[in-house]
Each structure stands twice: as structure tokens, then as C-alpha cells.
Write an enzyme that holds these catalytic residues in place. Sequence first.
Site, short mmCIF file in Angstrom:
data_model
loop_
_atom_site.label_atom_id
_atom_site.label_comp_id
_atom_site.label_asym_id
_atom_site.label_seq_id
_atom_site.Cartn_x
_atom_site.Cartn_y
_atom_site.Cartn_z
N ASN A 100 -19.87 37.51 -0.97
CA ASN A 100 -20.10 38.54 -1.98
C ASN A 100 -19.78 38.02 -3.37
OD1 ASN A 100 -20.63 40.05 0.24
ND2 ASN A 100 -18.75 41.24 0.17
N VAL A 101 -20.54 38.54 -4.33
CA VAL A 101 -20.35 38.11 -5.72
C VAL A 101 -19.77 39.25 -6.55
CG1 VAL A 101 -22.23 36.41 -5.55
CG2 VAL A 101 -22.74 38.73 -6.37
N ASP A 102 -19.34 40.34 -5.87
CA ASP A 102 -18.98 41.57 -6.59
C ASP A 102 -17.55 41.60 -7.13
OD1 ASP A 102 -17.41 42.18 -4.28
OD2 ASP A 102 -19.04 43.35 -3.40
N HIS A 117 -20.89 31.99 -2.66
CA HIS A 117 -22.15 32.29 -3.36
C HIS A 117 -21.93 32.62 -4.83
CE1 HIS A 117 -24.38 33.32 0.67
NE2 HIS A 117 -24.21 32.02 0.49
N CYS A 125 -25.36 28.57 -18.80
CA CYS A 125 -26.51 28.26 -19.66
C CYS A 125 -27.50 27.40 -18.89
CB CYS A 125 -26.04 27.52 -20.91
SG CYS A 125 -27.41 27.03 -21.97
N CYS A 148 -25.86 28.21 -27.63
CA CYS A 148 -26.86 27.20 -28.03
C CYS A 148 -28.25 27.82 -28.17
CB CYS A 148 -26.88 26.03 -27.05
SG CYS A 148 -27.78 26.35 -25.52
N GLY A 185 -19.06 42.39 8.25
CA GLY A 185 -20.13 42.94 7.42
C GLY A 185 -21.14 41.95 6.90
N THR A 186 -21.52 41.01 7.76
CA THR A 186 -22.61 40.11 7.36
C THR A 186 -23.69 40.10 8.43
OG1 THR A 186 -23.27 37.84 6.78
CG2 THR A 186 -21.34 38.05 8.22
C1 BJW Z 1 -21.46 46.94 7.68
C2 BJW Z 1 -21.34 48.08 6.98
C3 BJW Z 1 -20.03 48.63 7.03
C4 BJW Z 1 -23.38 47.53 6.66
N1 BJW Z 1 -19.08 47.99 7.75
N2 BJW Z 1 -20.63 46.28 8.40
C5 BJW Z 1 -31.09 26.89 8.19
C6 BJW Z 1 -32.04 27.62 8.85
C7 BJW Z 1 -32.93 28.42 8.14
C8 BJW Z 1 -32.90 28.48 6.75
C9 BJW Z 1 -31.94 27.75 6.10
C10 BJW Z 1 -31.07 26.96 6.81
N3 BJW Z 1 -30.23 26.37 5.92
C11 BJW Z 1 -30.57 26.77 4.68
C12 BJW Z 1 -31.62 27.59 4.75
C13 BJW Z 1 -32.28 28.24 3.60
C14 BJW Z 1 -31.55 29.45 3.10
C15 BJW Z 1 -31.44 30.47 4.23
O1 BJW Z 1 -30.44 30.65 4.85
N4 BJW Z 1 -32.52 31.19 4.49
C16 BJW Z 1 -32.55 32.21 5.55
C17 BJW Z 1 -32.67 33.60 4.93
C18 BJW Z 1 -33.66 31.89 6.48
N5 BJW Z 1 -30.24 29.11 2.56
C19 BJW Z 1 -30.07 28.62 1.34
O2 BJW Z 1 -31.02 28.38 0.61
C20 BJW Z 1 -28.65 28.34 0.88
N6 BJW Z 1 -28.54 27.04 0.32
C21 BJW Z 1 -28.59 25.93 1.05
O3 BJW Z 1 -28.75 25.96 2.25
O4 BJW Z 1 -28.43 24.77 0.31
C22 BJW Z 1 -28.70 23.53 0.93
C23 BJW Z 1 -30.09 23.15 0.53
C24 BJW Z 1 -30.42 23.12 -0.80
C25 BJW Z 1 -31.70 22.74 -1.16
C26 BJW Z 1 -32.63 22.46 -0.18
C27 BJW Z 1 -32.29 22.54 1.16
C28 BJW Z 1 -31.00 22.89 1.52
C29 BJW Z 1 -28.25 29.28 -0.24
C30 BJW Z 1 -28.18 30.70 0.20
C31 BJW Z 1 -27.84 31.59 -1.01
C32 BJW Z 1 -27.89 33.07 -0.66
N7 BJW Z 1 -27.81 33.81 -1.87
C33 BJW Z 1 -27.70 35.28 -1.80
C34 BJW Z 1 -27.71 35.82 -3.25
C35 BJW Z 1 -26.36 35.54 -3.91
C36 BJW Z 1 -26.29 36.06 -5.28
C37 BJW Z 1 -26.46 37.56 -5.34
O5 BJW Z 1 -25.70 38.32 -4.72
O6 BJW Z 1 -27.38 37.98 -6.03
O7 BJW Z 1 -26.50 35.65 -1.14
S1 BJW Z 1 -28.98 36.05 -0.82
C38 BJW Z 1 -27.92 37.30 -0.14
O8 BJW Z 1 -27.76 37.10 1.29
C39 BJW Z 1 -26.55 37.05 -0.76
C40 BJW Z 1 -25.63 37.29 0.40
O9 BJW Z 1 -24.38 36.69 0.17
C41 BJW Z 1 -26.40 36.71 1.55
C42 BJW Z 1 -25.96 37.23 2.91
O10 BJW Z 1 -26.16 38.59 3.03
P1 BJW Z 1 -25.06 39.47 3.79
O11 BJW Z 1 -23.81 39.47 3.02
O12 BJW Z 1 -24.99 39.06 5.20
O13 BJW Z 1 -25.69 40.95 3.62
P2 BJW Z 1 -26.83 41.67 4.50
O14 BJW Z 1 -27.33 42.79 3.69
O15 BJW Z 1 -27.81 40.71 5.01
O16 BJW Z 1 -26.04 42.24 5.77
C43 BJW Z 1 -25.09 43.27 5.66
C44 BJW Z 1 -24.42 43.46 7.01
O17 BJW Z 1 -23.40 44.42 6.89
C45 BJW Z 1 -25.38 43.98 8.11
O18 BJW Z 1 -25.17 43.22 9.30
C46 BJW Z 1 -24.92 45.43 8.34
O19 BJW Z 1 -25.08 45.84 9.70
C47 BJW Z 1 -23.46 45.33 7.97
N8 BJW Z 1 -22.86 46.56 7.46
N9 BJW Z 1 -22.47 48.47 6.37
C48 BJW Z 1 -19.40 46.83 8.42
N10 BJW Z 1 -19.72 49.76 6.40
ZN ZN Z 2 -26.12 26.53 -23.84
#
Ligand code: BJW
Ligand code: ZN
Length: 238
Positions: A100-102, A117, A125, A148, A185-186
Site C-alpha cells: 500500500n502507498v496510503d 510499491h 521529477c 526545474c 488483504g491482498t
Molecule cells: C479484504 C478486505 C477486508 C477486501 N479485509 N481483505 C510474474 C508473472 C506474471 C506477471 C509478472 C510477473 N512478474 C512481474 C510481472 C508483471 C507485473 C505483474 O505482476 N502483473 C500481474 C498483474 C500479471 N509486475 C510488475 O510489473 C512489478 N514489477 C516488476 O515485476 O519488476 C520487474 C520487472 C521490471 C521490468 C520488466 C520486467 C520485470 C511492479 C508491480 C507494481 C504494482 N503497482 C500497483 C500500483 C502502485 C501504486 C498505486 O497504488 O497507485 O500496486 S498496481 C496495484 O496492485 C498496487 C497494489 O499494491 C497491487 C496489489 O493489489 P492488492 O493490494 O493485492 O489489492 P487488490 O485490490 O488486488 O486486492 C484486495 C484484496 O483485499 C482482495 O483479495 C480482497 O478480497 C481483499 N479484501 N476487503 C481483508 N476488509
Molecule cells: Zn526536476
Amino acid sequence: MQWEQVKDWLSAARSIAVLTGAGISAESGIPTFRGEGGLWRNFRAEDLATPQAFARDPLLVWEWYAWRRELIARAEPNPGHLALAALEPRIPEFHLITQNVDGLHDRAGSRAILKIHGDLWDLRCTRCQRQWTDRSVPLVELPPRCECGSIARPGVVWFGEGLPPCVWEQARRAASGCQLLLVVGTSAVVYPAAGLAPLAKSAGAKVVEVNVGDTPLSDLADVTLRGPASEILPVVCG
Ligand code: BJW
Ligand code: ZN
């Protein structure tokens, strides 16, 4: 009962890692990415959280972040964040890894936070790479600019970008060295974060999942506690 079992494991463990995702902040009123209510103007995270989206339309991407900054600025940490903050000083080796970024873990009082993240309140910049923190809501101008004159971007990690290497290395080490990994929660679909639970498991840790629904990790977990994090964490961490 499973809750009792987890409570016992948590109180006996000397080394715990926690991985959190958007679900822990859901009950603070912050929409998750992939669940209901997670969409902003019909865009998915995969449409906006990319360097390509930002290059194409920085204003659109900044409008999404500005909307989220407003929601988050009004939000408060919930009992789930607070329970993790209260657990930390009781465990000799404790690491909180968050996607989370919050900033709600900081505001709840957690200390050893690995923000894999990035942080929504950080800006960077796009030309000179200067980084700074700006908590103003609303931002003075959109897109915000560096001294800048160039456009700034949010200090977060987008799809296709590497995670901050030092932070990621610490997260990997925490997951592979802990006795218990608590995954909260992921949706566990975004890598490399989703690989931390299999890593911990293969290194011999117990894996406990707390989530309202099933995820790809549910089968791997030793115990899955179904329900809202804000209800489960205060009980099992207490
Ligand atoms: C509750 C609840 C309650 C609800 N109580 N639970 C291997 C395989 C396939 C793809 C890839 C791989 N390796 C890398 C990739 C590519 C990609 C990726 O993973 N893609 C997939 C989607 C297929 N990954 C990347 O690109 C990453 N970088 C990387 O691998 O670098 C190496 C590299 C670089 C260059 C070339 C090649 C490799 C970077 C990933 C960055 C993700 N960024 C984000 C945005 C961050 C900024 C922002 O917030 O704006 O991160 S995307 C978004 O998803 C955010 C989150 O942190 C992230 C995960 O989401 P999260 O937290 O799991 O949320 P939800 O909504 O998905 O789920 C919520 C959950 O809560 C649910 O399960 C609910 O049931 C539950 N819930 N209420 C408990 N009350
Ligand atoms: Zn700058």
C-alpha cells in the site's frame, strides 16, 4: 478453532513478517484495486499504473492520484492497522511489508515498514530525478512540477518498473527468514509481491492468510481466516 491456533502461533513466534495489501485499508474507506468500487472512471489499475499511461496522458494519471490523495487524507487507520502496530514491539524480529502507498500503517504507529510499491505522498521529477514529499490536498497544480520546471510523477512503483532494490531485498530476507508470514488483504496476483508467501513457505514458515475472499494463496496457506481484517487482526494479534 483456527483463530485460537493463529493466536498461539503469533504469541509464540520470535520472528514474524506481515504482507499487507489494499484490503487492510478497505475499512478505512479506501477502495481496493480489483474489488467492487475499485474502479475510477472505469479505468483498471493496469490502465493507469504504468509508465506508458503516464507518458500518454500525465494529467489523467495525476487526476486518479489526486482523487486517491483526497480520499486517503480524509481516512483514518482502522483497527487492523492499529493491531499490527501494537503487535510489532512484542515480537523480537518483526517486519511489515506493505504494497500500500496510503501511509496508514505509518499513521497507525508501525515502525519497521517496508513500502515495496512506494509512497503516494512522495513525488519525483521526471527530468532531474529530485524526490520530495508533498502532503498538500489538493495539490497546487496538476500535474505538479519540480523546481526545474519539469513534470513530477508519483513516487510509486508502476507495472513494468522494478521495486526499490534495497527495500525489496529486505522484504525477501524478512519473508525467507520468518517463522510466520501473515498475509492480509491482498489478491496476490501482482508480482513479485505475490511470490513472498511461496518463498516463506518453502523456507519453512507458517503462512496465515486474512482475507474476505479466496486468493491464489489460499491453498498454500496453513490457515486462512475469512473475514474483514479490521475484525480478525485485533483478535488474533491481541
Ligand atoms: C479484504 C478486505 C477486508 C477486501 N479485509 N481483505 C510474474 C508473472 C506474471 C506477471 C509478472 C510477473 N512478474 C512481474 C510481472 C508483471 C507485473 C505483474 O505482476 N502483473 C500481474 C498483474 C500479471 N509486475 C510488475 O510489473 C512489478 N514489477 C516488476 O515485476 O519488476 C520487474 C520487472 C521490471 C521490468 C520488466 C520486467 C520485470 C511492479 C508491480 C507494481 C504494482 N503497482 C500497483 C500500483 C502502485 C501504486 C498505486 O497504488 O497507485 O500496486 S498496481 C496495484 O496492485 C498496487 C497494489 O499494491 C497491487 C496489489 O493489489 P492488492 O493490494 O493485492 O489489492 P487488490 O485490490 O488486488 O486486492 C484486495 C484484496 O483485499 C482482495 O483479495 C480482497 O478480497 C481483499 N479484501 N476487503 C481483508 N476488509
Ligand atoms: Zn526536476
